[in-house]
Design a protein around this motif. Structure first.
Motif, PDB file in Angstrom:
ATOM      1  N   ARG A 184      -5.046   9.503  -8.367  1.00  0.00           N
ATOM      2  CA  ARG A 184      -5.453  10.779  -8.956  1.00  0.00           C
ATOM      3  C   ARG A 184      -6.917  11.071  -8.641  1.00  0.00           C
ATOM      4  N   TRP A 236      -3.562  20.047  -6.491  1.00  0.00           N
ATOM      5  CA  TRP A 236      -3.681  20.167  -7.949  1.00  0.00           C
ATOM      6  C   TRP A 236      -2.342  19.921  -8.638  1.00  0.00           C
ATOM      7  N   ARG A 237      -1.254  20.327  -8.001  1.00  0.00           N
ATOM      8  CA  ARG A 237       0.070  20.024  -8.565  1.00  0.00           C
ATOM      9  C   ARG A 237       0.298  18.514  -8.604  1.00  0.00           C
ATOM     10  N   GLY A 255      -1.716  17.029 -11.331  1.00  0.00           N
ATOM     11  CA  GLY A 255      -1.082  17.302 -12.618  1.00  0.00           C
ATOM     12  C   GLY A 255       0.079  16.370 -12.907  1.00  0.00           C
ATOM     13  N   ASP A 315      -1.417  13.038 -13.749  1.00  0.00           N
ATOM     14  CA  ASP A 315      -1.968  13.081 -15.099  1.00  0.00           C
ATOM     15  C   ASP A 315      -0.862  12.920 -16.142  1.00  0.00           C
TER      16      ASP A 315
END
Length: 69
Positions: free
Chosen positions: A22, A42-43, A46, A49
């Motif tokens: 990440r 960014w996907r 996410g 995360d």
């Protein structure tokens, strides 16, 4: 059969590469100019995360914190 503490330790070890990946993606997104590629990164961040949060909550519950994080 593993104890809950052994399972929690294994989950924690598994979080290390997820966090590294990440963090690497967060660094990479700083240097990407393409909007499509940035959105894809960014996907992925996410998703990682979500995996990290879920695992951290599981660890907390295995260790007796009924509320998770």
């Amino acid at each position: 059969m593993k104890t809950l503490e052994e399972m929690a330790e294994e989950y924690e070890r598994n979080l290390v590469p997820l966090r590294r990946r990440r963090d690497a993606l967060r660094e990479k997104v700083k240097h990407v100019w393409s909007r499509d590629e940035r959105n894809l990164l960014w996907r992925r961040i996410g998703i990682l995360d979500g995996m990290i949060t879920s695992s951290a909550q599981d660890i907390a519950q295995m260790r007796g914190d009924a509320h998770g994080i």
